[in-house]
Design an enzyme around this catalytic site. Sequence first.
Site, short mmCIF file in Angstrom:
data_model
loop_
_atom_site.label_atom_id
_atom_site.label_comp_id
_atom_site.label_asym_id
_atom_site.label_seq_id
_atom_site.Cartn_x
_atom_site.Cartn_y
_atom_site.Cartn_z
CG HIS A 143 -1.57 1.34 1.45
ND1 HIS A 143 -2.55 1.84 0.62
CD2 HIS A 143 -1.33 2.31 2.38
CE1 HIS A 143 -2.91 3.05 1.05
NE2 HIS A 143 -2.19 3.36 2.10
CG HIS A 148 0.56 6.80 0.43
ND1 HIS A 148 -0.22 7.93 0.44
CD2 HIS A 148 -0.11 5.88 1.16
CE1 HIS A 148 -1.32 7.70 1.16
NE2 HIS A 148 -1.27 6.46 1.61
CD GLU A 189 -4.64 6.76 2.18
OE1 GLU A 189 -4.69 5.85 1.35
OE2 GLU A 189 -3.75 6.84 3.05
CB SER A 208 -2.29 0.18 -2.82
OG SER A 208 -3.20 0.67 -1.85
FE FE2 Z 1 -2.47 5.31 2.98
#
Ligand code: FE2
Length: 281
Positions: A143, A148, A189, A208
Amino acid sequence: MDEQPLPHPGMSDPTYRSRRQHIADMSIGWRPGDPIPEVEYTDEENRVWVKIATALRLAHHLYAAREFLTGAENLDLPDDRVPQLAELCRRLDRLSGFRLRPVPGIVPMRTFYGSLADLTFMSTQYVRHPAAAPDPPEPDVIHEVVGHVSLLASPAFADLHYLAGRASRRCTTEASLQFLSRVFWFTLEFGVVEQDGDLRAYGAGLASSVAELERFRSAEIRPFDISRMGTLDHDVRRFQPVLFSVPSIDWLHHELGSFFETYGTESYEDTYAPALTTSPM
Ligand SMILES: [Fe+2]
């Protein structure tokens, strides 16, 4: 019908828990300037990375925003092994000036967001349980890195992370920080953007998770609205039922950037504080 929370198979596997703790322990006591600990990933951990990263790479071309894809291309993640944070940190520093800091797990909100103002992203290093793929109930290195770090390899998204960090430093109450965190959640997000007549994902949480990517277009899509995002609850253990869209990433950079740049100043908090006590629906 209410959907059940996603299961967490790793918590009932003592071997996994011990391995994960071992990796987490490597980052405890790390200080800026120290070398980032190199994790010797096992064959099984590398197999989980290869399986998920390969599936995500395919899904990104179907569902991810152009700007996310550009960031991922800039980053050029390996497809045959879990990358080391140290190598990504060097690459990211050249691309956007951001650095990575290893952490053992979820850190307090104020610490996490505050570090973004120092151009530092806090990242775990452990890999999700093989049975948890492709839907992690909590952040893992897949993730953090695929989501990110790919965003941070794109200058506009890196700037938004930085501005969010600066805004967090101006939050004087937990309520105002919570509001900021929810806006971050529904944008960086889980944000989506209209592109080429379709919806595309740009948020790290969507980018992700193969399962989130395959189903986000059937979520309830609302237009970008700071007050509503900042007051809407979410459950990290479930697929996201409500998402907020923007007309373009340039538009997002301007609007969200303006919000982050002014949030926490007295006049701006006056603007949004009433929303904290009203119904988000
Ligand atoms: Fe995150």
